[in-house]
Design a protein around this motif. Structure first.
Motif, PDB file in Angstrom:
ATOM      1  N   ALA A 164       1.775 109.314 -70.195  1.00 12.38           N
ATOM      2  CA  ALA A 164       0.963 109.992 -69.178  1.00 12.38           C
ATOM      3  C   ALA A 164      -0.439 109.402 -69.100  1.00 12.38           C
ATOM      4  CB  ALA A 164       0.895 111.482 -69.485  1.00 12.38           C
ATOM      5  N   LEU A 165      -1.034 109.103 -70.241  1.00  8.88           N
ATOM      6  CA  LEU A 165      -2.378 108.524 -70.256  1.00  8.88           C
ATOM      7  C   LEU A 165      -2.400 107.150 -69.590  1.00  8.88           C
ATOM      8  CD1 LEU A 165      -5.341 108.679 -71.277  1.00  8.88           C
ATOM      9  CD2 LEU A 165      -4.547 107.494 -73.323  1.00  8.88           C
ATOM     10  N   VAL A 166      -1.438 106.312 -69.931  1.00  8.93           N
ATOM     11  CA  VAL A 166      -1.413 104.965 -69.353  1.00  8.93           C
ATOM     12  C   VAL A 166      -1.131 105.021 -67.860  1.00  8.93           C
ATOM     13  CG1 VAL A 166      -0.176 102.764 -69.384  1.00  8.93           C
ATOM     14  CG2 VAL A 166      -0.842 103.848 -71.527  1.00  8.93           C
ATOM     15  N   VAL A 167      -0.204 105.851 -67.431  1.00  5.78           N
ATOM     16  CA  VAL A 167       0.080 105.969 -65.998  1.00  5.78           C
ATOM     17  C   VAL A 167      -1.155 106.470 -65.257  1.00  5.78           C
ATOM     18  CG1 VAL A 167       1.392 107.324 -64.301  1.00  5.78           C
ATOM     19  CG2 VAL A 167       2.565 106.238 -66.208  1.00  5.78           C
ATOM     20  N   TYR A 168      -1.842 107.428 -65.831  1.00  4.88           N
ATOM     21  CA  TYR A 168      -3.049 107.945 -65.190  1.00  4.88           C
ATOM     22  C   TYR A 168      -4.118 106.857 -65.079  1.00  4.88           C
ATOM     23  CZ  TYR A 168      -7.146 110.761 -64.194  1.00  4.88           C
ATOM     24  OH  TYR A 168      -8.268 111.269 -63.622  1.00  4.88           O
ATOM     25  N   LEU A 169      -4.346 106.139 -66.173  1.00  6.81           N
ATOM     26  CA  LEU A 169      -5.415 105.132 -66.177  1.00  6.81           C
ATOM     27  C   LEU A 169      -5.071 103.888 -65.361  1.00  6.81           C
ATOM     28  CD1 LEU A 169      -6.609 105.328 -69.889  1.00  6.81           C
ATOM     29  CD2 LEU A 169      -7.703 106.290 -67.869  1.00  6.81           C
ATOM     30  N   LEU A 170      -3.801 103.501 -65.330  1.00  6.10           N
ATOM     31  CA  LEU A 170      -3.438 102.274 -64.631  1.00  6.10           C
ATOM     32  C   LEU A 170      -2.977 102.491 -63.194  1.00  6.10           C
ATOM     33  CD1 LEU A 170      -1.556 100.251 -67.392  1.00  6.10           C
ATOM     34  CD2 LEU A 170      -3.925 100.039 -66.638  1.00  6.10           C
ATOM     35  N   LEU A 171      -2.570 103.699 -62.843  1.00  5.45           N
ATOM     36  CA  LEU A 171      -2.081 103.934 -61.483  1.00  5.45           C
ATOM     37  C   LEU A 171      -2.916 104.940 -60.701  1.00  5.45           C
ATOM     38  CD1 LEU A 171       1.765 104.038 -62.128  1.00  5.45           C
ATOM     39  CD2 LEU A 171       0.427 102.160 -61.216  1.00  5.45           C
ATOM     40  N   VAL A 172      -3.140 106.103 -61.269  1.00  5.93           N
ATOM     41  CA  VAL A 172      -3.793 107.172 -60.517  1.00  5.93           C
ATOM     42  C   VAL A 172      -5.261 106.858 -60.258  1.00  5.93           C
ATOM     43  CG1 VAL A 172      -4.414 109.608 -60.561  1.00  5.93           C
ATOM     44  CG2 VAL A 172      -2.166 108.888 -61.338  1.00  5.93           C
ATOM     45  N   VAL A 173      -5.990 106.471 -61.285  1.00  6.14           N
ATOM     46  CA  VAL A 173      -7.426 106.204 -61.118  1.00  6.14           C
ATOM     47  C   VAL A 173      -7.673 105.063 -60.127  1.00  6.14           C
ATOM     48  CG1 VAL A 173      -9.521 105.454 -62.311  1.00  6.14           C
ATOM     49  CG2 VAL A 173      -8.065 107.195 -63.333  1.00  6.14           C
ATOM     50  N   PRO A 174      -6.996 103.899 -60.259  1.00  6.14           N
ATOM     51  CA  PRO A 174      -7.229 102.849 -59.258  1.00  6.14           C
ATOM     52  C   PRO A 174      -6.834 103.245 -57.836  1.00  6.14           C
ATOM     53  CG  PRO A 174      -6.186 101.913 -61.188  1.00  6.14           C
ATOM     54  CD  PRO A 174      -6.171 103.396 -61.360  1.00  6.14           C
ATOM     55  N   ASN A 192      -6.943 106.257 -56.552  1.00  6.32           N
ATOM     56  CA  ASN A 192      -7.987 107.157 -56.051  1.00  6.32           C
ATOM     57  C   ASN A 192      -9.217 106.374 -55.630  1.00  6.32           C
ATOM     58  OD1 ASN A 192      -6.422 109.417 -56.394  1.00  6.32           O
ATOM     59  ND2 ASN A 192      -7.309 109.961 -58.367  1.00  6.32           N
ATOM     60  N   LYS A 193      -9.592 105.373 -56.423  1.00  5.06           N
ATOM     61  CA  LYS A 193     -10.748 104.529 -56.060  1.00  5.06           C
ATOM     62  C   LYS A 193     -10.475 103.781 -54.758  1.00  5.06           C
ATOM     63  CE  LYS A 193     -13.369 105.289 -59.644  1.00  5.06           C
ATOM     64  NZ  LYS A 193     -14.644 105.950 -59.559  1.00  5.06           N
ATOM     65  N   LEU A 194      -9.263 103.258 -54.607  1.00  4.20           N
ATOM     66  CA  LEU A 194      -8.895 102.551 -53.388  1.00  4.20           C
ATOM     67  C   LEU A 194      -8.934 103.488 -52.182  1.00  4.20           C
ATOM     68  CD1 LEU A 194      -7.886  99.918 -52.114  1.00  4.20           C
ATOM     69  CD2 LEU A 194      -5.562 100.678 -52.630  1.00  4.20           C
ATOM     70  N   ALA A 195      -8.440 104.695 -52.348  1.00  5.71           N
ATOM     71  CA  ALA A 195      -8.461 105.672 -51.254  1.00  5.71           C
ATOM     72  C   ALA A 195      -9.899 106.032 -50.874  1.00  5.71           C
ATOM     73  CB  ALA A 195      -7.684 106.923 -51.649  1.00  5.71           C
ATOM     74  N   GLU A 196     -10.788 106.149 -51.875  1.00  7.74           N
ATOM     75  CA  GLU A 196     -12.202 106.439 -51.585  1.00  7.74           C
ATOM     76  C   GLU A 196     -12.837 105.301 -50.803  1.00  7.74           C
ATOM     77  OE1 GLU A 196     -14.227 107.247 -55.233  1.00  7.74           O
ATOM     78  OE2 GLU A 196     -13.035 109.029 -55.661  1.00  7.74           O
ATOM     79  N   ARG A 197     -12.541 104.061 -51.177  1.00  7.74           N
ATOM     80  CA  ARG A 197     -13.107 102.908 -50.463  1.00  7.74           C
ATOM     81  C   ARG A 197     -12.605 102.851 -49.026  1.00  7.74           C
ATOM     82  NH1 ARG A 197     -12.936  97.918 -54.810  1.00  7.74           N
ATOM     83  NH2 ARG A 197     -14.471  98.792 -56.225  1.00  7.74           N
ATOM     84  N   ARG A 198     -11.323 103.116 -48.860  1.00  5.93           N
ATOM     85  CA  ARG A 198     -10.770 103.103 -47.505  1.00  5.93           C
ATOM     86  C   ARG A 198     -11.384 104.210 -46.657  1.00  5.93           C
ATOM     87  NH1 ARG A 198      -4.315 102.023 -48.333  1.00  5.93           N
ATOM     88  NH2 ARG A 198      -4.524  99.811 -48.859  1.00  5.93           N
ATOM     89  N   ALA A 199     -11.559 105.381 -47.251  1.00  9.74           N
ATOM     90  CA  ALA A 199     -12.131 106.507 -46.508  1.00  9.74           C
ATOM     91  C   ALA A 199     -13.586 106.247 -46.150  1.00  9.74           C
ATOM     92  CB  ALA A 199     -12.006 107.789 -47.322  1.00  9.74           C
TER      93      ALA A 199
END
Length: 124
Positions: free
Chosen positions: A75-85, A87-94
């Protein structure tokens, strides 16, 4: 729709392969480290004996703890390697995307139609 199915299939395959890596990491690195603190010397072999009338029951608490550690690491690795990036990409696009126009509600559309009909009646 096809792209989403392909992405999901790739995610399942990579997730399965990654689970094997995490299990090996926990079995060969984490368990020996934690095994120094349990009576059996190995976390996966740690059992709690419960005496009974006819026989002694053994609860394999070490296996449960090992499975919980596997889950938390995955769960930690999936969160750090998939969810966080993502979310950052979605923020940049928005931030770079223009604001989307909000479509009018039904009440607003009906009000516009009423006003147009009223104008048309006043002209005649």
């Amino acid at each position: 729709m096809r792209g989403s199915v392909v992405e999901l299939a790739v995610a399942v395959v990579i997730g399965t392969a990654f689970t094997a890596i995490v299990t090996a990491f926990v079995d060969h690195i984490v368990n020996p480290l934690l095994g120094a603190f349990v009576p059996s010397g190995s976390l996966s072999e740690w059992v709690i004996e419960i005496p009974g009338i006819f026989a002694t029951a053994e609860l394999g608490i070490g296996g449960i703890i090992q499975a919980a550690i596997n889950f938390l690491v995955i769960a930690l690795v999936v969160y750090l390697l998939l969810v966080v990036p993502m979310n950052k990409l979605a923020e940049r696009r928005a931030a770079g995307a223009p604001a989307e126009e909000i479509p009018p509600t039904q009440e607003e559309l009906l009000t516009q139609i009423r006003d147009l009909l009223a104008e048309k009646e006043n002209r005649v």
